[in-house]
Write a protein that holds these residues in place. Structure first.
Motif, PDB file in Angstrom:
ATOM      1  N   GLN A  11      25.530 -44.875 -29.234  1.00  0.00           N
ATOM      2  CA  GLN A  11      24.434 -45.126 -30.176  1.00  0.00           C
ATOM      3  C   GLN A  11      24.913 -45.006 -31.622  1.00  0.00           C
ATOM      4  O   GLN A  11      24.484 -45.768 -32.488  1.00  0.00           O
ATOM      5  N   VAL A  12      25.807 -44.046 -31.879  1.00  0.00           N
ATOM      6  CA  VAL A  12      26.378 -43.889 -33.226  1.00  0.00           C
ATOM      7  C   VAL A  12      27.176 -45.138 -33.595  1.00  0.00           C
ATOM      8  O   VAL A  12      27.047 -45.675 -34.708  1.00  0.00           O
ATOM      9  N   VAL A  13      27.994 -45.615 -32.659  1.00  0.00           N
ATOM     10  CA  VAL A  13      28.794 -46.811 -32.912  1.00  0.00           C
ATOM     11  C   VAL A  13      27.886 -48.016 -33.144  1.00  0.00           C
ATOM     12  O   VAL A  13      28.134 -48.825 -34.052  1.00  0.00           O
ATOM     13  N   ALA A  14      26.837 -48.151 -32.357  1.00  0.00           N
ATOM     14  CA  ALA A  14      25.895 -49.256 -32.539  1.00  0.00           C
ATOM     15  C   ALA A  14      25.278 -49.203 -33.934  1.00  0.00           C
ATOM     16  O   ALA A  14      25.179 -50.228 -34.614  1.00  0.00           O
ATOM     17  N   TRP A  82      32.134 -51.081 -30.236  1.00  0.00           N
ATOM     18  CA  TRP A  82      30.912 -51.231 -29.452  1.00  0.00           C
ATOM     19  C   TRP A  82      31.169 -52.116 -28.226  1.00  0.00           C
ATOM     20  O   TRP A  82      30.747 -51.802 -27.116  1.00  0.00           O
ATOM     21  N   LYS A  83      31.884 -53.217 -28.428  1.00  0.00           N
ATOM     22  CA  LYS A  83      32.176 -54.119 -27.313  1.00  0.00           C
ATOM     23  C   LYS A  83      33.031 -53.420 -26.254  1.00  0.00           C
ATOM     24  O   LYS A  83      32.816 -53.605 -25.055  1.00  0.00           O
ATOM     25  N   ALA A  88      33.355 -50.827 -20.912  1.00  0.00           N
ATOM     26  CA  ALA A  88      33.717 -49.657 -20.098  1.00  0.00           C
ATOM     27  C   ALA A  88      32.491 -49.082 -19.401  1.00  0.00           C
ATOM     28  O   ALA A  88      32.554 -48.717 -18.220  1.00  0.00           O
ATOM     29  N   ARG A  89      31.381 -49.011 -20.123  1.00  0.00           N
ATOM     30  CA  ARG A  89      30.143 -48.487 -19.523  1.00  0.00           C
ATOM     31  C   ARG A  89      29.701 -49.363 -18.365  1.00  0.00           C
ATOM     32  O   ARG A  89      29.348 -48.861 -17.290  1.00  0.00           O
TER      33      ARG A  89
END
Length: 108
Positions: A11-14, A82-83, A88-89
């Protein structure tokens, strides 16, 4: 706990990438509980995946925050991270067995 921390890091990266925060799916929210009842090999791969993703996210976020603190535009780098996070997620979510095909139930 590691899965939840990775979600928060995502969420921080987004936010740094200028992306609207995602609303977590049921699988994302319940991943820890769902994978706990999966076969051992799935649990092992998920655990290793979380460790690997954390190893990418920690220095990545540190770098993004340093770039941002200098007043530079960190959005392109944040979007790349983010990508990587999403890929990975999604790979870890793919480890969840199809519904109704969980491994042996463990109880406390």
């Amino acid at each position: 706990m590691r899965w939840a921390a990775l979600g928060e890091a995502g969420q921080v990266v987004a936010m740094l990438a200028g992306i609207e925060p995602e609303r977590p799916s049921r699988e994302v929210r319940n991943f820890s509980a769902l994978i706990r009842d999966a076969d051992q090999w799935r649990r092992d791969l998920a655990d290793n995946g979380c460790i690997d993703l954390a190893a990418v996210m920690e220095p990545g976020i540190s770098a993004l925050l340093a770039i941002n603190a200098r007043g530079a535009d960190c959005k392109p780098a944040a979007l790349a991270l983010w990508k990587e996070f999403v890929a990975a997620r999604d790979a870890m979510l793919a480890l969840l067995p199809p519904s109704g095909q969980l491994g042996p139930r463990r109880s406390a």
